[in-house]
Design an enzyme around this catalytic site. Structure first.
Site, PDB file in Angstrom:
ATOM      1  N   LYS A 170       4.472   9.544  35.371  1.00  0.00           N
ATOM      2  CA  LYS A 170       5.366   9.437  36.799  1.00  0.00           C
ATOM      3  C   LYS A 170       5.567   8.146  36.988  1.00  0.00           C
ATOM      4  CE  LYS A 170       3.152  14.008  37.206  1.00  0.00           C
ATOM      5  NZ  LYS A 170       2.221  15.003  37.995  1.00  0.00           N
ATOM      6  N   ASN A 215      -0.572  11.583  40.946  1.00  0.00           N
ATOM      7  CA  ASN A 215      -1.699  11.739  39.598  1.00  0.00           C
ATOM      8  C   ASN A 215      -1.085  11.658  38.484  1.00  0.00           C
ATOM      9  OD1 ASN A 215       0.394  13.767  38.979  1.00  0.00           O
ATOM     10  ND2 ASN A 215      -1.374  15.781  39.030  1.00  0.00           N
ATOM     11  N   ARG A 235      -6.242  10.469  34.892  1.00  0.00           N
ATOM     12  CA  ARG A 235      -5.417  11.321  37.074  1.00  0.00           C
ATOM     13  C   ARG A 235      -6.856  10.456  37.126  1.00  0.00           C
ATOM     14  NH1 ARG A 235      -3.074  17.294  35.401  1.00  0.00           N
ATOM     15  NH2 ARG A 235      -0.878  16.276  35.358  1.00  0.00           N
ATOM     16  N   HIS A 287       1.863  13.761  33.406  1.00  0.00           N
ATOM     17  CA  HIS A 287       2.360  15.003  33.652  1.00  0.00           C
ATOM     18  C   HIS A 287       2.108  15.808  31.689  1.00  0.00           C
ATOM     19  CE1 HIS A 287       4.074  18.803  33.217  1.00  0.00           C
ATOM     20  NE2 HIS A 287       4.560  18.888  32.054  1.00  0.00           N
TER      21      HIS A 287
END
Length: 209
Positions: free
Chosen positions: A19, A120, A110, A123
């Site tokens: 992310k 976090n 995470r 994914h």
């Protein structure tokens, strides 16, 4: 050896997203992925629009954090990865840990790279073939993913098309005891393929039908 006694390893594929908050750690994260026995089949840098994020996270539509999630995931570039190994979906989920980060959690990616429940870092596809296939095809539209055959389907296929010829080849292999058994067996299987032309003295001879 009976082919039915061979260990069954089903290679799965799953989607991993690095992310926006963790992209700067992507090289380090990819190293961890490889050390955990995954192969990285596909990699893509993506900048998603809010509309694309809404489509990707459609199952979260209506939840309180949905607007924040789509805004965050479209706030910067992400890295999409198709990972493969046995039990890939569940294994990747176990490595990254639960979505909500708490101080009491055991070490997971995470916890290591994320800063909040929203940011976090990573994914992973939900633990089903259908979810993983949908997400991989979303990020890599030209990817073709087929479901794994069942145990019964696999055994039926091996029994019908492979077992008899393979056992004959293994029997001949034991008789000849060549120095390079793998190459010898591969050559024998090519020459004795019951569904193809026969090779005689370097020439193909098509069987009469």
């Amino acid at each position: 050896m009976d082919p039915a006694s061979f260990p069954r390893i089903h290679v799965e594929r799953t989607l991993a997203l690095i992310k926006p908050d963790a992209v700067h750690k992507s090289e380090e994260i990819e190293g961890i992925i490889l050390r955990n026995g995954f192969s990285i089949l596909q990699k893509r840098n993506v900048q998603m629009t809010p509309e694309q994020c809404s489509d990707f996270y459609a199952e979260h539509y209506g939840k309180l954090n949905f607007p924040s999630l789509t805004a965050y995931m479209s706030s910067g570039p992400i890295i999409a990865l198709t990972l493969a190994r046995d039990n890939a979906i569940a294994h990747w989920k176990s490595i990254i840990g639960p979505a909500k980060i708490t101080k009491t959690q055991v070490e997971c990616l995470r916890v290591k790279y994320g800063t909040s429940d929203l940011q976090n870092a990573l994914h992973g596809s939900d633990e089903s073939f259908q979810a993983a296939a949908r997400e991989i095809q979303f990020m890599f539209p030209n990817t073709l993913i087929e479901a794994f055959p069942t145990k019964e389907e696999t055994e039926e296929y091996l029994g019908r098309y492979v077992k008899e010829t393979l056992l004959q080849g293994l029997t001949e292999l034991c008789k000849h005891k060549p120095l390079n058994p793998c190459v010898w067996l591969a050559d024998w299987l090519i020459k004795n393929n019951p569904n193809g032309p026969k090779i005689c003295d370097g020439a193909f001879v098509q069987e009469a039908k």
